[in-house]
Design a protein around this motif. Structure first.
Motif, mmCIF file in Angstrom:
data_model
loop_
_atom_site.group_PDB
_atom_site.id
_atom_site.type_symbol
_atom_site.label_atom_id
_atom_site.label_comp_id
_atom_site.label_asym_id
_atom_site.label_seq_id
_atom_site.Cartn_x
_atom_site.Cartn_y
_atom_site.Cartn_z
ATOM 1 N N ARG A 173 57.533 55.780 96.008
ATOM 2 C CA ARG A 173 58.781 56.409 96.444
ATOM 3 C C ARG A 173 58.788 57.872 96.007
ATOM 4 O O ARG A 173 59.799 58.542 96.113
ATOM 5 C CB ARG A 173 60.011 55.710 95.838
ATOM 6 C CG ARG A 173 60.171 54.247 96.197
ATOM 7 C CD ARG A 173 60.460 54.025 97.675
ATOM 8 N NE ARG A 173 60.623 52.600 97.965
ATOM 9 C CZ ARG A 173 59.612 51.753 98.204
ATOM 10 N NH1 ARG A 173 58.361 52.209 98.213
ATOM 11 N NH2 ARG A 173 59.838 50.483 98.449
ATOM 12 N N LEU B 96 57.456 57.203 100.693
ATOM 13 C CA LEU B 96 56.379 56.229 100.891
ATOM 14 C C LEU B 96 55.066 56.947 101.203
ATOM 15 O O LEU B 96 55.058 57.981 101.866
ATOM 16 C CB LEU B 96 56.724 55.294 102.045
ATOM 17 C CG LEU B 96 58.008 54.462 101.858
ATOM 18 C CD1 LEU B 96 58.543 54.008 103.198
ATOM 19 C CD2 LEU B 96 57.722 53.271 100.968
ATOM 20 N N LEU C 290 67.093 60.895 93.155
ATOM 21 C CA LEU C 290 67.118 61.788 94.320
ATOM 22 C C LEU C 290 65.679 62.172 94.635
ATOM 23 O O LEU C 290 65.036 62.875 93.859
ATOM 24 C CB LEU C 290 67.930 63.040 94.020
ATOM 25 C CG LEU C 290 69.445 62.922 94.070
ATOM 26 C CD1 LEU C 290 70.092 64.224 93.662
ATOM 27 C CD2 LEU C 290 69.918 62.530 95.472
ATOM 28 N N LYS D 292 68.727 59.210 98.480
ATOM 29 C CA LYS D 292 69.207 58.532 97.258
ATOM 30 C C LYS D 292 68.636 57.121 97.182
ATOM 31 O O LYS D 292 68.671 56.376 98.157
ATOM 32 C CB LYS D 292 70.732 58.437 97.270
ATOM 33 C CG LYS D 292 71.448 59.756 97.182
ATOM 34 C CD LYS D 292 72.944 59.527 97.037
ATOM 35 C CE LYS D 292 73.702 60.828 97.157
ATOM 36 N NZ LYS D 292 74.207 61.077 98.497
ATOM 37 N N LEU D 293 68.145 56.784 96.002
ATOM 38 C CA LEU D 293 67.679 55.416 95.749
ATOM 39 C C LEU D 293 68.160 54.998 94.359
ATOM 40 O O LEU D 293 68.594 55.840 93.575
ATOM 41 C CB LEU D 293 66.140 55.365 95.789
ATOM 42 C CG LEU D 293 65.473 55.538 97.149
ATOM 43 C CD1 LEU D 293 63.977 55.734 96.978
ATOM 44 C CD2 LEU D 293 65.737 54.339 98.041
ATOM 45 N N ALA D 294 68.087 53.693 94.082
ATOM 46 C CA ALA D 294 68.476 53.211 92.755
ATOM 47 C C ALA D 294 67.637 53.928 91.692
ATOM 48 O O ALA D 294 66.472 54.271 91.928
ATOM 49 C CB ALA D 294 68.277 51.709 92.670
ATOM 50 N N ILE E 131 70.924 57.576 89.634
ATOM 51 C CA ILE E 131 70.529 57.647 91.039
ATOM 52 C C ILE E 131 69.273 58.496 91.128
ATOM 53 O O ILE E 131 69.214 59.578 90.552
ATOM 54 C CB ILE E 131 71.642 58.322 91.893
ATOM 55 C CG1 ILE E 131 72.978 57.606 91.691
ATOM 56 C CG2 ILE E 131 71.255 58.349 93.377
ATOM 57 C CD1 ILE E 131 72.964 56.149 92.043
ATOM 58 N N GLU F 197 63.864 53.507 90.741
ATOM 59 C CA GLU F 197 62.848 53.901 91.731
ATOM 60 C C GLU F 197 62.241 55.265 91.405
ATOM 61 O O GLU F 197 61.251 55.663 91.996
ATOM 62 C CB GLU F 197 63.446 53.922 93.144
ATOM 63 C CG GLU F 197 63.906 52.565 93.661
ATOM 64 C CD GLU F 197 62.765 51.650 94.115
ATOM 65 O OE1 GLU F 197 61.604 51.910 93.739
ATOM 66 O OE2 GLU F 197 63.053 50.688 94.832
ATOM 67 N N ASN G 193 62.753 57.634 108.644
ATOM 68 C CA ASN G 193 63.853 58.144 107.819
ATOM 69 C C ASN G 193 63.843 57.570 106.394
ATOM 70 O O ASN G 193 64.819 57.670 105.687
ATOM 71 C CB ASN G 193 65.201 57.845 108.480
ATOM 72 C CG ASN G 193 65.420 56.355 108.663
ATOM 73 O OD1 ASN G 193 64.500 55.575 108.470
ATOM 74 N ND2 ASN G 193 66.625 55.967 109.038
ATOM 75 N N PHE G 194 62.743 56.945 106.000
ATOM 76 C CA PHE G 194 62.655 56.419 104.634
ATOM 77 C C PHE G 194 61.578 57.217 103.912
ATOM 78 O O PHE G 194 60.394 57.057 104.185
ATOM 79 C CB PHE G 194 62.324 54.930 104.656
ATOM 80 C CG PHE G 194 62.601 54.226 103.349
ATOM 81 C CD1 PHE G 194 62.734 54.928 102.158
ATOM 82 C CD2 PHE G 194 62.738 52.850 103.298
ATOM 83 C CE1 PHE G 194 63.001 54.295 100.962
ATOM 84 C CE2 PHE G 194 63.007 52.193 102.099
ATOM 85 C CZ PHE G 194 63.130 52.924 100.934
ATOM 86 N N PRO H 29 59.806 41.144 104.846
ATOM 87 C CA PRO H 29 59.487 41.288 106.287
ATOM 88 C C PRO H 29 58.154 41.991 106.575
ATOM 89 O O PRO H 29 57.497 41.672 107.553
ATOM 90 C CB PRO H 29 60.645 42.111 106.844
ATOM 91 C CG PRO H 29 61.701 42.103 105.801
ATOM 92 C CD PRO H 29 61.056 41.813 104.497
#
Lengths: 374, 413
Positions: A182, A264, A164, A171-173, A162, A176, A260-261, A223
């Motif tokens: 990221r 980036l 961090l 948490k991301l895969a 994971i 990443e 909230n992401f 998208p």
């Protein structure tokens, strides 16, 4: 004894096969470790190693070159970042094109074409991507690498299960952890990718960058595509430029940076620097999960029979027909958006104006092709 | 490619890994790519880390088995909980799921808590194949249960959706199923345990000889795995493989004596067929993508009418999971999530990740099934998969129901 001999023979054959594979594949993998030569325009004033902004990058595969074009008149500072994801060809080819054609009259333009330098040295496993593609330029064929979304595992390994994100603990895969987009705002002594992110953020702060672009591409079914992504203070600028671009028949969607992401560029550059961050996206079928054959020509033509079927199914987020989405069109969209946003910014903040020339318009790239500028 | 795989695997009885490699080469050749050595090597490298984890986890499991720790824990569980069979199965289910919930790996779950619970469940009278099925399903549902669900993260990452708000949907997706499956499969065997008859069959209680140090390797592995999750700033991220090796080395000095060379030799020998399959699958997928077969499959799934699209999710997502649950989440999970835009994305993403998890039961890889079979010493893992068939179908239907009612469920989560 016979069984022992059989095992021995199988063992020897297996090792010999492995050695052959290592030599043949190794030679092919090594090819990607050589940077393709760039031929900056005569108006380049200096180059700066990215490691000047994080000493922990020195002598690592994460160090990269920043190309600096200073005008005669003082003005604002612009940063153009390509190669955050080296599998997004229009991102770094736009940066290369700018380096080779730019002239700055007022202000300073910095171009970082290989932001994730390590990611240029390999391909994403199981994507079947080509290693190279060619553009026929003024002096003949020029070969460019088609890299990976993430830092090479040879340079940063192993991935945690994971990832961090620092400092949000989002948490991301695990893979990443090698994705530069990221990793912002980065960490001075973190992983290689975090160190690169830190250096870029530190560069933006140190050089007082007014306006910063991060150039990307996305799959046509994604998208956020054909988009201008902006955060906070740059949203108004993006909207104003978008309206003017529509008068030139260039249509972009305006996407706000998700608050909230984390990690980036547009999110963290807005939060950790004083710049106006802009991220640009075009549509690249080579990145999509729906594509057919992964031939190098797809990077250039953007024409794929599976995407034609997908368009008929209505699952794409961009117009798509037999013309495909060729690289010159994708680069043209990036160049046009950058020029317009710089123009609007200069009008709105005349004390930080940036005046440039030498760059083709969107129509130039459609009619004359990319090769005319390489 | 599929034809040549079947030819070599079924007709010539070559190992599945080798058959996959030959099928990949044949596919590339037919598509005019020659023998693309770079692609073959590159494709297999996606599984470099999983292979290391599997190899080290197998060594760790063998060490704690030979040290006497596994047998002693089984004895403890049976002696302490035989009077409460319902709660015995209830807590064992949560216990087995736990590493999966923390690491997001079904293999690590089967080979740690699965391996601990298996002897106890078998001694309680549950047939060994049923035990393997219970462990495999618990491990898969543990991998999907919160807080860590990697397929959901991959699906979310594909559309820039942060991994936030997944806890309740994932609890809803997994815990009711896991507990129901284990009760349905095992309760009838443990209803009336005659402990007096069972005691002589149990392993020696090595706890009396070695004390708490017998469990030290397990404790170290659990602490290192949890520590990096709970206190990421303090604990170094050693990686699962290194954690298993540290646990295995400690295990050498904490129980019955053993020869590490023999232990690792036999563990790797057991892991080799799976390692071969992973390498072959890696090449197979790379060539599928290179030649356009992957795109054809994805477009084929998306082309189906609405009803069949749901059927396609229930069938194609686990089927593609034969490659890996993670691969399925990425290749099919993301386009399917996009196809269902308008429904609550978190519920849909959770449901697709649940269905993708079933890929770990899909041959030829069937990682959860294969390792669960190894844990109970069953050579034919298809016997295990047969028992998991009904739970797997129910799981897929549960996922589809979640997608159908995503917006309704979202009101409560």
């Amino acid at each position: 004894m016979n069984q022992y001999k059989t095992h021995l023979m199988v063992g020897i054959i297996s090792i010999a096969a492995a050695v052959i594979l290592i030599i043949v594949a190794g030679k092919q993998f090594r090819q990607m470790h050589h940077d393709e030569p760039l031929f900056p325009s005569q108006f380049l004033t200096r180059t700066i190693p990215l490691s000047e902004f994080n000493k922990n990058l020195q002598d690592t595969p994460g160090d990269a070159t920043i190309y600096c074009f200073e005008g005669n008149e003082p003005g604002g500072n612009v940063l153009i970042v390509g190669g955050t994801h080296p599998n997004e060809a229009a991102g770094f080819i736009t940066a290369y094109l700018i380096i080779e054609n730019l002239r700055v009259q007022q202000g300073t333009v910095y171009v970082l074409p290989r932001a994730n330098h390590s990611a240029f040295t390999h391909n994403d496993p199981q994507e079947g991507h080509p290693q190279f593609f060619t553009i026929v330029g003024k002096t003949g064929e020029r070969r460019f690498r088609y890299g990976s979304r993430n830092t090479n595992q040879v340079d940063q390994w192993p991935d945690p299960e994971i990832y961090l994100h620092f400092p949000s603990n989002q948490k991301l895969a695990g893979n990443e952890t090698r994705n530069l987009n990221r990793a912002y705002p980065g960490k001075i002594n973190g992983t290689l990718t975090e160190r690169v992110a830190y250096a870029i953020v530190n560069f933006i702060n140190t050089e007082h960058i007014d306006l910063a672009f991060d150039l990307h591409e996305a799959a046509p079914e994604y998208p956020v595509v054909n988009a201008i992504v902006s955060a906070g203070r740059s949203q108004e600028l993006a909207s104003e430029a978008n309206i003017e671009l529509q008068f030139e028949d260039l249509y972009y969607s305006i996407e706000p940076s998700p608050y909230n992401f984390h990690g980036l560029s547009h999110r963290e550059w807005a939060d950790f620097t004083g710049t106006y961050p802009i991220l640009l996206e075009t549509a690249n079928p080579m990145q999509g999960r729906l594509r057919g054959k992964s031939a190098a020509s797809l990077i250039m033509t953007g024409l794929d029979p599976m995407y034609l079927k997908a368009a008929k199914l209505g699952v794409l987020k961009v117009p798509y027909d037999n013309a495909g989405i060729p690289l010159n069109l994708r680069v043209g969209r990036h160049v046009a958006a950058i020029a317009k946003i710089v123009d609007v910014f200069s009008r709105n903040y005349p004390e930080h104006a940036i005046i440039v020339s030498g760059l083709p318009t969107h129509d130039d790239l459609i009619t004359l092709g990319l090769g005319r500028y390489f | 490619m599929v034809g040549s795989f079947i030819l070599f695997a079924m007709l010539f009885k070559l190992p599945i890994g080798i058959s996959l490699i030959i099928a990949s080469i044949a596919g590339a050749f037919v598509a005019g790519e020659g023998v693309p050595i770079r692609h073959l090597v590159e494709g297999s490298f996606l599984y470099f880390d999983p292979i290391l984890i599997i190899a080290t986890a197998m060594i760790f499991m063998e060490v704690i088995r030979r040290s006497g720790a596994l047998g002693s824990i089984s004895r403890f569980i049976i002696v302490r909980m035989h009077r409460r069979p319902f709660w015995l199965l209830f807590f064992l289910t949560l216990f087995i799921m736990f590493p999966g919930m923390i690491t997001g790996l079904s293999t690590a779950t089967v080979l740690t808590t699965g391996a601990i619970a298996a002897p106890a469940l078998m001694l309680l009278g549950i047939p060994h194949v049923t035990v393997a099925a219970m462990i495999a399903m618990s491990a898969i549902l543990g991998m999907i249960a919160p807080p860590i669900n990697v397929p959901a993260m991959i699906i979310g990452g594909g559309v820039d959706m942060p991994y936030i708000g997944f806890e309740l949907p994932l609890m809803f997706a997994t815990f009711p199923l896991a507990i129901s499956f284990n009760l349905a499969l095992g309760y009838k065997y443990v209803r009336n345990i005659q402990i007096d008859k069972m005691i002589p069959k149990l392993d020696t209680d090595y706890f009396e000889i070695y004390g708490w140090r017998l469990f030290l390797p397990l404790l170290v592995v659990i602490v290192l795995m949890l520590g990096v999750r709970i206190f990421p700033a303090v604990f170094p991220n050693l990686g699962v493989s290194l954690i298993f090796i540290i646990g295995a080395i400690i295990g050498l000095f904490c129980g019955k004596k053993m020869n590490f060379w023999h232990v690792s030799h036999s563990a790797i020998q057991e892991a080799l067929p799976v390692i071969g399959i992973l390498l072959g699958i890696g090449m197979f997928i790379q060539i599928m993508t290179l030649t356009g077969v992957r795109g054809l499959l994805v477009i084929g799934s998306l082309s189906l009418p609405s009803f069949w699209r749901y059927v396609s999710i229930a069938v194609m997502v686990p089927l593609f999971g034969a490659v890996s649950a993670y691969g399925s989440a990425s290749v099919l999970g993301v386009p399917f999530l996009l196809a269902f835009l308008g429904k609550n994305e978190i519920i849909v993403g959770s449901a697709i990740s649940l269905i993708a998890g079933l890929g770990d039961l899909m041959p030829p890889t069937a990682l959860a099934g294969i390792f669960a079979a190894q844990v109970v010493k069953e050579k034919n893992y298809f016997k295990v998969l047969k028992v998991t068939l009904i739970p797997a179908v129910i799981t897929a239907l549960w996922g589809i129901l979640m997608i159908l009612s995503a917006n309704f469920l979202a009101k409560f989560m």
